[in-house]
Design a protein around this motif. Structure first.
Motif, PDB file in Angstrom:
ATOM      1  N   VAL A  27       0.837  -1.207   0.000  1.00  0.00           N
ATOM      2  CA  VAL A  27       0.000   0.000   0.000  1.00  0.00           C
ATOM      3  C   VAL A  27       0.865   1.248   0.000  1.00  0.00           C
ATOM      4  O   VAL A  27       1.995   1.255   0.491  1.00  0.00           O
ATOM      5  CB  VAL A  27      -0.947   0.023   1.220  1.00  0.00           C
ATOM      6  N   GLN A  28       0.330   2.319  -0.553  1.00  0.00           N
ATOM      7  CA  GLN A  28       1.006   3.605  -0.535  1.00  0.00           C
ATOM      8  C   GLN A  28       0.956   4.197   0.877  1.00  0.00           C
ATOM      9  O   GLN A  28      -0.031   4.017   1.591  1.00  0.00           O
ATOM     10  CB  GLN A  28       0.311   4.571  -1.503  1.00  0.00           C
ATOM     11  N   PRO A  29       2.019   4.899   1.299  1.00  0.00           N
ATOM     12  CA  PRO A  29       1.993   5.550   2.615  1.00  0.00           C
ATOM     13  C   PRO A  29       0.998   6.701   2.643  1.00  0.00           C
ATOM     14  O   PRO A  29       0.818   7.411   1.651  1.00  0.00           O
ATOM     15  CB  PRO A  29       3.431   6.052   2.783  1.00  0.00           C
ATOM     16  N   GLY A  30       0.363   6.879   3.793  1.00  0.00           N
ATOM     17  CA  GLY A  30      -0.547   7.990   3.969  1.00  0.00           C
ATOM     18  C   GLY A  30       0.178   9.225   4.474  1.00  0.00           C
ATOM     19  O   GLY A  30       1.413   9.247   4.588  1.00  0.00           O
ATOM     20  N   PRO A  31      -0.528  10.286   4.815  1.00  0.00           N
ATOM     21  CA  PRO A  31       0.103  11.502   5.333  1.00  0.00           C
ATOM     22  C   PRO A  31       0.955  11.201   6.568  1.00  0.00           C
ATOM     23  O   PRO A  31       0.515  10.486   7.470  1.00  0.00           O
ATOM     24  CB  PRO A  31      -1.087  12.397   5.700  1.00  0.00           C
ATOM     25  N   GLY A  32       2.177  11.712   6.575  1.00  0.00           N
ATOM     26  CA  GLY A  32       3.063  11.523   7.712  1.00  0.00           C
ATOM     27  C   GLY A  32       3.720  10.161   7.781  1.00  0.00           C
ATOM     28  O   GLY A  32       4.377   9.847   8.772  1.00  0.00           O
ATOM     29  N   GLU A  33       3.566   9.338   6.732  1.00  0.00           N
ATOM     30  CA  GLU A  33       4.125   7.995   6.743  1.00  0.00           C
ATOM     31  C   GLU A  33       5.182   7.827   5.657  1.00  0.00           C
ATOM     32  O   GLU A  33       5.205   8.560   4.660  1.00  0.00           O
ATOM     33  CB  GLU A  33       3.040   6.952   6.509  1.00  0.00           C
ATOM     34  N   VAL A  34       6.055   6.824   5.858  1.00  0.00           N
ATOM     35  CA  VAL A  34       6.997   6.408   4.826  1.00  0.00           C
ATOM     36  C   VAL A  34       6.905   4.899   4.666  1.00  0.00           C
ATOM     37  O   VAL A  34       6.623   4.176   5.622  1.00  0.00           O
ATOM     38  CB  VAL A  34       8.464   6.803   5.160  1.00  0.00           C
ATOM     39  N   ALA A  74       8.793   5.313  -0.712  1.00  0.00           N
ATOM     40  CA  ALA A  74       7.669   6.216  -0.950  1.00  0.00           C
ATOM     41  C   ALA A  74       7.385   6.988   0.329  1.00  0.00           C
ATOM     42  O   ALA A  74       7.563   6.467   1.436  1.00  0.00           O
ATOM     43  CB  ALA A  74       6.429   5.440  -1.391  1.00  0.00           C
ATOM     44  N   ALA A  75       6.957   8.232   0.171  1.00  0.00           N
ATOM     45  CA  ALA A  75       6.652   9.089   1.315  1.00  0.00           C
ATOM     46  C   ALA A  75       5.285   9.715   1.134  1.00  0.00           C
ATOM     47  O   ALA A  75       4.906  10.122   0.023  1.00  0.00           O
ATOM     48  CB  ALA A  75       7.720  10.175   1.476  1.00  0.00           C
ATOM     49  N   GLY A  76       4.536   9.794   2.231  1.00  0.00           N
ATOM     50  CA  GLY A  76       3.213  10.386   2.187  1.00  0.00           C
ATOM     51  C   GLY A  76       3.252  11.902   2.243  1.00  0.00           C
ATOM     52  O   GLY A  76       4.319  12.526   2.361  1.00  0.00           O
ATOM     53  N   ALA A  77       2.083  12.503   2.199  1.00  0.00           N
ATOM     54  CA  ALA A  77       1.970  13.963   2.225  1.00  0.00           C
ATOM     55  C   ALA A  77       2.568  14.526   3.503  1.00  0.00           C
ATOM     56  O   ALA A  77       2.395  13.973   4.588  1.00  0.00           O
ATOM     57  CB  ALA A  77       0.500  14.355   2.119  1.00  0.00           C
ATOM     58  N   GLY A  78       3.289  15.644   3.349  1.00  0.00           N
ATOM     59  CA  GLY A  78       3.860  16.337   4.490  1.00  0.00           C
ATOM     60  C   GLY A  78       5.141  15.743   5.025  1.00  0.00           C
ATOM     61  O   GLY A  78       5.634  16.181   6.069  1.00  0.00           O
ATOM     62  N   VAL A  79       5.704  14.765   4.321  1.00  0.00           N
ATOM     63  CA  VAL A  79       6.936  14.113   4.786  1.00  0.00           C
ATOM     64  C   VAL A  79       8.134  14.681   4.027  1.00  0.00           C
ATOM     65  O   VAL A  79       8.176  14.600   2.788  1.00  0.00           O
ATOM     66  CB  VAL A  79       6.866  12.588   4.580  1.00  0.00           C
ATOM     67  N   LEU A 105       5.768   3.073   8.137  1.00  0.00           N
ATOM     68  CA  LEU A 105       6.205   3.676   9.392  1.00  0.00           C
ATOM     69  C   LEU A 105       5.746   5.120   9.541  1.00  0.00           C
ATOM     70  O   LEU A 105       5.525   5.829   8.550  1.00  0.00           O
ATOM     71  CB  LEU A 105       7.746   3.661   9.457  1.00  0.00           C
ATOM     72  N   ASP A 106       5.625   5.541  10.793  1.00  0.00           N
ATOM     73  CA  ASP A 106       5.450   6.952  11.115  1.00  0.00           C
ATOM     74  C   ASP A 106       6.763   7.660  10.788  1.00  0.00           C
ATOM     75  O   ASP A 106       7.810   7.349  11.364  1.00  0.00           O
ATOM     76  CB  ASP A 106       5.114   7.080  12.604  1.00  0.00           C
ATOM     77  N   ALA A 107       6.731   8.599   9.869  1.00  0.00           N
ATOM     78  CA  ALA A 107       7.956   9.246   9.407  1.00  0.00           C
ATOM     79  C   ALA A 107       8.692   9.982  10.525  1.00  0.00           C
ATOM     80  O   ALA A 107       9.913  10.165  10.458  1.00  0.00           O
ATOM     81  CB  ALA A 107       7.642  10.217   8.271  1.00  0.00           C
ATOM     82  N   ALA A 108       7.959  10.400  11.562  1.00  0.00           N
ATOM     83  CA  ALA A 108       8.584  11.158  12.652  1.00  0.00           C
ATOM     84  C   ALA A 108       9.484  10.306  13.519  1.00  0.00           C
ATOM     85  O   ALA A 108      10.221  10.820  14.356  1.00  0.00           O
ATOM     86  CB  ALA A 108       7.517  11.818  13.520  1.00  0.00           C
ATOM     87  N   THR A 109       9.431   8.967  13.332  1.00  0.00           N
ATOM     88  CA  THR A 109      10.191   8.085  14.215  1.00  0.00           C
ATOM     89  C   THR A 109      11.418   7.461  13.553  1.00  0.00           C
ATOM     90  O   THR A 109      12.195   6.792  14.233  1.00  0.00           O
ATOM     91  CB  THR A 109       9.296   6.935  14.729  1.00  0.00           C
ATOM     92  N   VAL A 110      11.611   7.641  12.245  1.00  0.00           N
ATOM     93  CA  VAL A 110      12.716   6.948  11.579  1.00  0.00           C
ATOM     94  C   VAL A 110      14.025   7.713  11.769  1.00  0.00           C
ATOM     95  O   VAL A 110      14.042   8.938  11.927  1.00  0.00           O
ATOM     96  CB  VAL A 110      12.434   6.736  10.077  1.00  0.00           C
ATOM     97  N   LEU A 111      15.120   6.975  11.754  1.00  0.00           N
ATOM     98  CA  LEU A 111      16.452   7.526  11.961  1.00  0.00           C
ATOM     99  C   LEU A 111      17.222   7.483  10.649  1.00  0.00           C
ATOM    100  O   LEU A 111      17.335   6.419  10.029  1.00  0.00           O
ATOM    101  CB  LEU A 111      17.214   6.708  13.010  1.00  0.00           C
ATOM    102  N   THR A 112      17.764   8.605  10.231  1.00  0.00           N
ATOM    103  CA  THR A 112      18.587   8.634   9.024  1.00  0.00           C
ATOM    104  C   THR A 112      19.917   7.939   9.311  1.00  0.00           C
ATOM    105  O   THR A 112      20.578   8.231  10.312  1.00  0.00           O
ATOM    106  CB  THR A 112      18.841  10.077   8.561  1.00  0.00           C
ATOM    107  N   VAL A 113      20.309   7.023   8.434  1.00  0.00           N
ATOM    108  CA  VAL A 113      21.515   6.221   8.622  1.00  0.00           C
ATOM    109  C   VAL A 113      22.687   6.860   7.889  1.00  0.00           C
ATOM    110  O   VAL A 113      22.561   7.200   6.709  1.00  0.00           O
ATOM    111  CB  VAL A 113      21.290   4.784   8.106  1.00  0.00           C
ATOM    112  N   PRO A 114      23.835   7.026   8.547  1.00  0.00           N
ATOM    113  CA  PRO A 114      25.018   7.563   7.856  1.00  0.00           C
ATOM    114  C   PRO A 114      25.370   6.726   6.636  1.00  0.00           C
ATOM    115  O   PRO A 114      25.243   5.495   6.649  1.00  0.00           O
ATOM    116  CB  PRO A 114      26.113   7.472   8.925  1.00  0.00           C
ATOM    117  N   ALA A 115      25.816   7.392   5.581  1.00  0.00           N
ATOM    118  CA  ALA A 115      26.056   6.718   4.299  1.00  0.00           C
ATOM    119  C   ALA A 115      27.035   5.566   4.422  1.00  0.00           C
ATOM    120  O   ALA A 115      26.899   4.545   3.740  1.00  0.00           O
ATOM    121  CB  ALA A 115      26.551   7.738   3.275  1.00  0.00           C
TER     122      ALA A 115
END
Length: 338
Positions: A27-34, A74-79, A105-115
């Motif tokens: 499924v596609q992510p919704g608003p605020g989701e990835v 994929a990222a939802g609206a507002g992400v 996932l809730d986009a506000a909770t994910v951690l960006t991983v160093p390259a």
């Protein structure tokens, strides 16, 4: 174009042996989701425990798993997170989890991983790393006070010893003998074998007139309560497993503070600023792993299709280390037309 994906499905009352590999619709992510295509999935004790015991929010068909690492597809609206970003995450127990090729996932909770950080190392960090950080954050100030980490041979305890030593605390620990030298190398003043019936007396002899500022217990609430007398005045008893339902010491004695650590609770109860702090802390921990300032447990890599067997091995203890499944890299855009 992908329309579905592989995921391990939980069956109520069947435990680990009831897990089934199924196909679920994508499924596609919704608003605020990835939507994240997983590259590595790490196992934690909480995984087999909830699978065995169940959870109020679970019904048959739930996908277990709290820790993973992958690529945002994929990222939802507002992400603001762009597709292609590598992220690690701790998933809420109330949503389908990481034991799958994809995770929403809730986009506000994910951690960006160093390259430059390896996928396996990144997946291994969220649950134990953020738990250790939260536990230490319960304690005001920094060193040179004395603190005790009980069960330091596990992933949370291993990271907690390192973080406490880096803050300047005099760190004492308990663990099986095979972990002692490594823990001392990470900054522990001394490590006691928890199977030695005299370890508490030996610790008190080493402390002399000093008392512990904090005890971090990873075993159980009952075990933590038995250690409360080791604390000094205004000390802190931090339960990483369970909590204290009743005060372990008489009122108006050493006046200790009681703390519970519940990482999963932040998904439901943390404010936006709380989530930002947690994410910032997690990303700093990932940077520390990359720089070598923080060491995670040795990984035991297994095939994703053997996940139930790995959960059994984790439950039984075995050789220890961090069980991590590596997944094949997936199409960077699962919704693209072929």
């Amino acid at each position: 174009m992908h329309t579905d994906y592989a995921a391990w499905s939980w069956t109520s009352g069947k435990g680990i042996d009831g897990l089934q590999l199924i196909r679920k619709p994508l499924v596609q992510p919704g608003p605020g989701e990835v939507l994240v295509a997983n590259r590595a999935v790490a196992l934690n004790p909480v995984d087999w425990k909830i699978i065995e015991w169940g959870h109020p929010a679970w019904s048959t068909g739930r996908v277990p798993g709290v820790d993973g690492m992958g690529v945002v597809v994929a990222a939802g609206a507002g992400v603001p997170i762009k597709p292609g970003t590598r992220v690690a995450y701790h998933q809420s127990l109330e949503r389908d989890g990481s034991f799958a090729e994809y995770c929403l996932l809730d986009a506000a909770t994910v951690l960006t991983v160093p390259a430059a950080l390896d996928d396996t190392a990144a997946a291994s960090l969220p649950c134990p790393g953020l738990t250790a950080w939260q536990a230490l954050d319960k304690i005001p100030g920094t060193g040179p006070s004395d603190v005790l980490v009980v069960g330091a041979g596990g992933a949370v305890g291993l990271l907690l010893v390192q973080l406490a030593a880096q803050r300047g605390y005099r760190v004492w620990a308990t663990a099986a003998k095979k972990h002692h030298e490594r823990l001392k190398g990470f900054g522990a003043v001394d490590v006691f074998d928890y199977r030695d019936g005299h370890w508490q007396q030996n610790l008190q002899a080493s402390l002399g007139e000093r008392r512990l500022k904090a005890v971090f217990d990873t075993v159980s609430g009952t075990h933590a309560a038995a250690l409360a007398p080791l604390l000094g005045y205004n000390g802190h008893l931090v339960c990483i497993q369970d909590r204290q339902e009743t005060a372990p010491l008489p009122a108006f004695s050493t006046a200790i503070s009681l703390h519970e650590v519940a990482l999963n609770s932040f998904h439901a109860h943390a404010s936006l600023s709380d989530r930002q702090l947690l994410r910032q802390a997690g990303e700093r921990l990932l940077e520390d792993v990359l720089s070598g300032n923080l060491t995670t447990p040795k990984s035991q890599v297994f095939d994703f299709h053997n996940l139930p067997q790995a959960l059994h091995a984790l439950k039984q203890g075995g050789e220890g280390g961090k069980w991590v499944a590596r997944l094949d890299e997936t199409d960077p855009n699962p919704f693209a037309q072929a």
